[in-house]
Design an enzyme around this catalytic site. Structure first.
Site, PDB file in Angstrom:
ATOM      1  N   TYR A 134       0.843  -1.215   0.000  1.00 16.44           N
ATOM      2  CA  TYR A 134       0.000   0.000   0.000  1.00 16.44           C
ATOM      3  C   TYR A 134       0.867   1.250   0.000  1.00 16.44           C
ATOM      4  O   TYR A 134       0.603   2.206  -0.729  1.00 16.44           O
ATOM      5  CB  TYR A 134      -0.931  -0.008   1.220  1.00 16.44           C
ATOM      6  N   ASN A 157     -12.448  -0.154  -5.421  1.00 16.72           N
ATOM      7  CA  ASN A 157     -12.102  -0.353  -6.838  1.00 16.72           C
ATOM      8  C   ASN A 157     -13.334  -0.854  -7.608  1.00 16.72           C
ATOM      9  O   ASN A 157     -13.814  -1.954  -7.355  1.00 16.72           O
ATOM     10  CB  ASN A 157     -10.964  -1.382  -6.921  1.00 16.72           C
ATOM     11  N   CYS A 165      -6.337  -4.864  -7.915  1.00 18.63           N
ATOM     12  CA  CYS A 165      -6.130  -4.490  -6.508  1.00 18.63           C
ATOM     13  C   CYS A 165      -5.745  -5.703  -5.668  1.00 18.63           C
ATOM     14  O   CYS A 165      -5.279  -5.543  -4.537  1.00 18.63           O
ATOM     15  CB  CYS A 165      -7.367  -3.790  -5.948  1.00 18.63           C
ATOM     16  N   HIS A 166      -5.914  -6.904  -6.236  1.00 21.51           N
ATOM     17  CA  HIS A 166      -5.468  -8.093  -5.493  1.00 21.51           C
ATOM     18  C   HIS A 166      -3.939  -8.145  -5.391  1.00 21.51           C
ATOM     19  O   HIS A 166      -3.403  -8.919  -4.612  1.00 21.51           O
ATOM     20  CB  HIS A 166      -6.009  -9.370  -6.159  1.00 21.51           C
ATOM     21  N   GLU A 192      -1.724 -16.347 -10.501  1.00 22.82           N
ATOM     22  CA  GLU A 192      -0.683 -15.569 -11.188  1.00 22.82           C
ATOM     23  C   GLU A 192       0.730 -16.012 -10.800  1.00 22.82           C
ATOM     24  O   GLU A 192       1.708 -15.475 -11.305  1.00 22.82           O
ATOM     25  CB  GLU A 192      -0.865 -14.076 -10.872  1.00 22.82           C
TER      26      GLU A 192
END
Lengths: 197, 156
Positions: A134, A157, A165-166, A192
């Protein structure tokens, strides 16, 4: 007046599906649909996706009337279920869950303003399979002290997954919060390859 | 001003009743076209509405106008060429019910509209009056007269 005749006049029956499809297509062809929405199934559950003529405006884990009410309030009340307008979005989401690394979709930023918009624009540069804290994201958006504001921008979001945002985590290794629930955040990061366990 | 709900929610809630109204008013073979015209007309003006407190009545007003347009077109066609009246072919409803709807469609325009708005659309007399251009009491009278005519045809 509630007798046999009036009961029969209170006919039942809904609009035939082919008539509904025809009406939706005609409304679209005439440019009368400002917000087209659809639902789509994903490994993380059902998603609600909505687009304007500009681009994708909403991707929500919540699939309910409130999401549509917010779109009606903040974009336009001409909101209609029109899955054909979301074919590209749904296809790219399917591909993403099958390993595709980048989305190639125009976005409509209407639902984000001010610093939140700047943070989300910065967020889009955080690549597939990588994460950022963050605080880092606040710095990249040009306001190092605004960690909490970055948290708010992530929580609100409007276009989850596509605006990733993950990929934003607290410093120190925890997963932090996620609008779709922390289990979904974990699943996306595993997909991912950013998380091994 | 109350915010306007998403149009799709409006259509979910009232679309089926609008469909039944249109279908009963113009007949099964023209219902799809008339319904489409009504929905598109509603979509065109929807964002400019300044009140959100009686959207059902507004939607039926739009559908009512489209049904009247349709009746006028049919009347003009009948004047210029001798087209036979719509035989309601391929109607998905029970034949006995189609006779009932035929009887409704033969009513004078105001009575027909009043009966359909009251029973198919389930609108109040206070809503029906302005919709068909008369007082609440006259709307009630039109419904009563319409029902009486249909009953008479049925018992004949």
């Amino acid at each position: 007046m509630n007798d046999h005749l009036t009961n029969r006049l209170r006919a039942t029956g809904s609009v035939p599906a082919d008539v509904l499809d025809q009406v939706r297509a005609a409304a679209d062809a005439e440019g009368l649909v400002d917000v087209a929405w659809a639902t789509t199934d994903s490994p993380l559950g059902r998603l609600l996706v909505a687009t304007t003529p500009v681009g994708l405006v909403r991707l929500s884990y919540r699939v309910d009337d409130e999401v549509l009410v917010e779109l009606a309030d903040r974009v336009s009340p001409r909101v209609l279920e029109l899955p054909a307008r979301l074919d590209a979005v749904r296809r790219q989401l399917d591909e993403y869950f099958a390993g595709r690394r980048n989305f190639d979709l125009p976005l409509d930023p209407t639902l984000s303003v001010g610093f939140r918009l700047e943070v989300l624009e910065e967020l889009r540069r955080v690549g597939y399979g990588t994460t950022v804290s963050y605080g880092d994201l606040a710095r990249r958006a040009g306001n190092p002290g605004a960690t909490r504001a970055v948290g708010t921008a992530m929580r609100t979001n409007p276009i989850a997954i596509v605006q990733p945002c993950h990929r934003v985590l607290p410093a120190g290794g925890a997963l932090g919060n996620y609008a779709g629930g922390v289990e979904r955040k974990r699943a996306l990061l595993r997909l991912e390859g950013a998380l091994l366990v | 001003m109350t915010a306007l709900p998403p149009f799709s929610a409006l259509l979910d809630e009232h679309g089926p009743a609008v469909w039944r109204f249109v279908r009963a008013s113009v007949g099964p073979s023209d219902a799809a076209d008339c319904y489409q015209e009504a929905v598109l007309a509603a979509l065109r003006t929807y964002p400019s509405l300044t009140r959100a407190d009686n959207l059902k009545s507004w939607l039926f007003t739009v559908a009512h106008h489209k049904a009247i347009d349709h009746h006028r077109r049919v009347a003009r066609r009948r004047e210029t060429a001798e087209f036979p009246p719509d035989p309601a072919a391929g109607s998905p409803v029970e034949p006995a019910d189609e006779l009932l709807w035929d009887a409704v469609r033969r009513l004078p325009t105001k009575q027909q509209a009043a009966v359909l708005h009251r029973f198919v659309a389930d609108l109040t007399y206070a809503d029906i009056g302005p919709l068909i251009g008369c007082s609440e009491a006259a709307a009630r009278q039109n419904v009563r007269a319409g029902l009486a005519t249909i009953r008479k045809e049925w018992s004949a």
